[in-house]
Motif scaffolding. Structure first.
Motif, PDB file in Angstrom:
ATOM      1  N   ASN A   1     -21.625  94.992   9.998  1.00 56.70           N
ATOM      2  CA  ASN A   1     -21.911  95.747   8.783  1.00 56.70           C
ATOM      3  C   ASN A   1     -23.122  96.620   8.968  1.00 56.70           C
ATOM      4  OD1 ASN A   1     -19.792  94.495   7.584  1.00 56.70           O
ATOM      5  ND2 ASN A   1     -21.058  92.815   6.823  1.00 56.70           N
TER       6      ASN A   1
ATOM      7  N   SER B   1     -16.403  87.895  -1.301  1.00 56.48           N
ATOM      8  CA  SER B   1     -17.220  88.119  -0.089  1.00 56.48           C
ATOM      9  C   SER B   1     -18.538  88.832  -0.424  1.00 56.48           C
ATOM     10  CB  SER B   1     -16.444  88.920   0.950  1.00 56.48           C
ATOM     11  OG  SER B   1     -16.349  90.269   0.560  1.00 56.48           O
TER      12      SER B   1
ATOM     13  N   GLU C   1      -4.969  88.965   4.589  1.00 56.03           N
ATOM     14  CA  GLU C   1      -5.889  89.567   5.550  1.00 56.03           C
ATOM     15  C   GLU C   1      -6.187  91.021   5.164  1.00 56.03           C
ATOM     16  OE1 GLU C   1      -4.499  89.800   9.619  1.00 56.03           O
ATOM     17  OE2 GLU C   1      -6.560  89.447  10.324  1.00 56.03           O
TER      18      GLU C   1
ATOM     19  N   LYS D   1     -18.434  98.625   5.437  1.00 56.08           N
ATOM     20  CA  LYS D   1     -17.303  97.717   5.297  1.00 56.08           C
ATOM     21  C   LYS D   1     -16.559  98.043   3.993  1.00 56.08           C
ATOM     22  CE  LYS D   1     -16.804  92.704   4.769  1.00 56.08           C
ATOM     23  NZ  LYS D   1     -17.561  91.441   4.890  1.00 56.08           N
TER      24      LYS D   1
ATOM     25  N   THR E   1     -11.504  91.776  10.470  1.00 56.28           N
ATOM     26  CA  THR E   1     -10.802  91.592   9.194  1.00 56.28           C
ATOM     27  C   THR E   1     -11.438  90.443   8.441  1.00 56.28           C
ATOM     28  OG1 THR E   1      -9.259  90.014  10.168  1.00 56.28           O
ATOM     29  CG2 THR E   1      -8.580  92.330  10.179  1.00 56.28           C
ATOM     30  N   ARG E   2     -11.056  90.298   7.174  1.00 51.96           N
ATOM     31  CA  ARG E   2     -11.513  89.156   6.379  1.00 51.96           C
ATOM     32  C   ARG E   2     -10.342  88.710   5.513  1.00 51.96           C
ATOM     33  NH1 ARG E   2     -12.363  93.575   3.897  1.00 51.96           N
ATOM     34  NH2 ARG E   2     -12.166  93.734   1.628  1.00 51.96           N
TER      35      ARG E   2
ATOM     36  N   ASN F   1     -11.560  95.397   7.631  1.00 52.05           N
ATOM     37  CA  ASN F   1     -12.913  95.703   7.152  1.00 52.05           C
ATOM     38  C   ASN F   1     -13.274  97.174   7.222  1.00 52.05           C
ATOM     39  OD1 ASN F   1     -13.631  93.148   6.350  1.00 52.05           O
ATOM     40  ND2 ASN F   1     -14.351  92.553   8.388  1.00 52.05           N
TER      41      ASN F   1
END
Ligand code: ATP
Ligand code: MG
Length: 573
Positions: free
Chosen positions: A2, A521, A376, A351, A388-389, A379
């Motif tokens: 980030n 997040s 998924e 991000k 990815t997150r 980012n």
């Protein structure tokens, strides 16, 4: 990774420089052997925080030193004790470092030269080139003349040198009251240049200095201090803004009279002006002192500290300085060019996340209750290494209220009764029913989803036109979003109508605080960290954030009106 804007990137590599008239002078001086190495300086007066105009001068001076393997000094021009403060010294150093520049061990203060400046003044006196004058400021003003009329000699102009010396020493010793006497250079009251009409070079002022305390009660004037400081430091090119052009003869005169180690060359360039803001420390101080903004680092301020807090990046400010280039002609730079530079940089680093500023509930009627699915999400499509997150999805969601219309016009690609759209990173949904509250306002939407459309695909590959951002109602966090607009309602607040001042053009809507909702997040966002809130803009976590209650400053919207003007790739000069 980030993007954290509190960490600055360093600037080791020289860019391919675009030539300008200053580089031409330097190239010539190196070629002819006038200099073998260049020394520049950035000379702020510590009487306020740096603003974006200063970044132009900083990038120019430090950039030249980098590109020509020279040195750039940081020198505090601290000869005006009443207005100056260590708070400003500290903030200026922090801002220059954050911008990515390094003065190494070349840190200087004009106040370190007080003793030498005093000795040089005695030389001028002994040589009959300076005299102690007892005219009041008012009388001096009257005698100065105008652009078309010569000035009148002071009655004290022809005092013998010994008497001047005695009086000057007694001025230093504190025998006279503030304003009772001055030391003036003896040049020419009939000069066409008013700056040459016997300018004051020392005044009596009982004020504590942030570095020398009460050691001195006489202080040298800027026009006297600056050339000597430059010469003592071996500056080769003394670059300043255009308003000093008329002071250059005085700069040269002082150096010509004194046994200084060298005679730097003063070169003037046009200041940076930016639309929709003011750019003078004095005016910015008024905004701070009178509470029109919340301090020097208010994100609406054109200060480096304000811009940093807002989420503007050092790279973007440097890019702005590069793009506007260096010229002799004054011009005002469109604020949108700065925003363009910020977007370009954040696009690479920020991000992508989802938040909803004005939530409208959506219930997916055919999605199982008590189920949360993790989906998924990429980012940053501009940066594969960003990874990815996982984001939660369940039966109740929120979308942006403005993304739904009951009776949409033609060409509406967002949600409407019966319409199907894609939810980013998730499924296709179709709006089945609109539920109103008691006041007739839309309370929620009942939708259905297509389980085969996970990840934004359907098996039959049918197309939907719109993709909306959303968040999961039972797995989201409240966040405060601070939405900024220009601080002023007009592009040039300084050209006020009769009877008005720049304060009359303050924009009452320059800050809106919104209670928004965001994906979980973002609970971990660190102050200074920047994000793109999908479809909404770039946002930067503010240091007012609390662990469970993040606060975000909107840095800039995603819409780019600058690029549409078609001049992005052109240099302005
Ligand atoms: P202000 O009028 O905002 O108080 P200043 O010129 O008095 O600015 P200084 O601290 O004396 O502020 O400025 C340090 C250096 O930055 C000077 O060399 C000055 O010429 C330069 N500078 C100041 N404002 C601008 C600007 N808008 N554009 C480019 N350079 C600037
Ligand atoms: Mg100044």
């Amino acid at each position: 990774m980030n993007h954290k804007n509190e960490e600055s990137d360093t600037l080791t590599e020289a860019k391919t420089p675009v030539s300008n008239f200053i580089r031409t002078i330097i190239d010539n001086d190196l070629q002819t052997g006038k200099h073998s190495k260049i020394v520049t300086r950035f000379p702020p007066e510590p009487n306020g925080y740096l603003h974006v105009g200063h970044t132009k001068s900083i990038c120019l001076n430090f950039g030249l030193a980098r590109d020509y393997q020279g040195v750039c000094h940081l020198r505090f021009d601290d000869t005006n004790p009443e207005a100056e403060d260590v708070e400003y010294v500290d903030s200026i150093m922090e801002d220059i470092r954050w911008l990515g520049w390094d003065w190494k061990d070349k840190l200087f203060y004009a106040s370190d030269y007080y003793e030498k400046l005093y000795d040089y003044a005695e030389i001028l006196i002994n040589d009959g080139k300076a005299f102690v004058c007892e005219l009041s400021a008012e009388e001096m003003n009257k005698n100065r003349g105008t652009l078309t009329q010569p000035g009148i000699d002071s009655p004290w102009r022809d005092r013998p040198a010994a008497e001047n010396l005695d009086l000057f020493r007694r001025m230093r010793a504190g025998e006279f009251a503030d304003g009772q006497m001055t030391l003036r250079a003896k040049i020419d009251m009939r000069s066409g240049n008013i700056n040459m009409r016997d300018p004051v070079i020392y005044r009596i002022k009982r004020a504590s200095h942030h570095r020398t305390g009460d050691k001195w009660c006489i202080y040298p004037m800027y026009d006297y201090t600056h050339p000597i400081s430059d010469a003592l430091e071996g500056i080769t090119h003394s670059i300043c803004t255009l308003e000093f052009e008329d002071h250059r003869p005085l700069y040269d005169w002082i150096l010509d009279q004194l046994p200084v180690p060298c005679h730097p060359r003063q070169i003037e360039f046009a200041r940076l002006n930016l639309s929709y803001t003011v750019m003078s420390k004095r005016l910015l101080l008024t905004l701070v002192k009178e509470g029109y903004v919340n301090g020097w680092d208010d994100p609406r301020m054109p200060t480096v500290a304000g811009m940093r807090r807002r989420g503007f990046t050092a790279a973007a400010l440097r890019e702005l300085a590069d793009r506007i280039g260096v010229a002799k002609a004054s011009s005002t730079v469109d604020f949108e060019l700065l925003q363009y530079c910020v977007r370009e940089d954040l696009n690479k680093h920020a991000k992508r996340v989802m938040a909803v500023l004005d939530p409208l509930k959506v219930i997916i009627e055919n999605y199982p209750e008590d189920t949360t699915e993790m989906l998924e999400a990429i980012n940053n499509p501009e940066d594969e290494t960003a990874g990815t997150r996982m984001i939660p999805f369940s039966r109740e969601l929120y979308i942006e209220r403005e993304d739904f219309l009951t009776d949409p016009p033609k060409g509406w690609f967002r949600l409407a009764p019966g319409a199907e759209i894609r939810l980013k990173h998730a499924y296709y949904i179709t709006c089945k029913e609109v539920v109103l509250d008691a006041d007739g306002k839309i309370d929620k939407l009942i939708c259905s989803y297509d389980p085969a459309s996970g990840g934004g695909w359907t098996e039959d590959a049918r197309k939907v036109k719109g993709t909306l951002h959303w968040i999961d109602a039972s797995n989201c966090i409240p966040v405060e979003a601070r939405i900024y607009d220009q601080l002023f309602t007009v592009s040039d607040p300084m050209s006020a109508e009769e009877g008005k001042t720049f304060l009359d053009y303050l924009n009452p809507d320059s800050l809106k605080v919104i209670k928004a909702l965001a994906e979980p997040s973002l609970a971990e966002a660190k102050p200074g960290e920047s994000f793109q809130f999908l479809r909404l803009g770039y946002f930067c976590a503010d240091y007012d954030s609390k662990p469970s209650a993040p606060v975000f400053n909107r840095v800039v919207t995603l819409k780019d009106s600058w690029q549409k003007k078609g001049v992005v790739s052109q240099r302005l000069v």
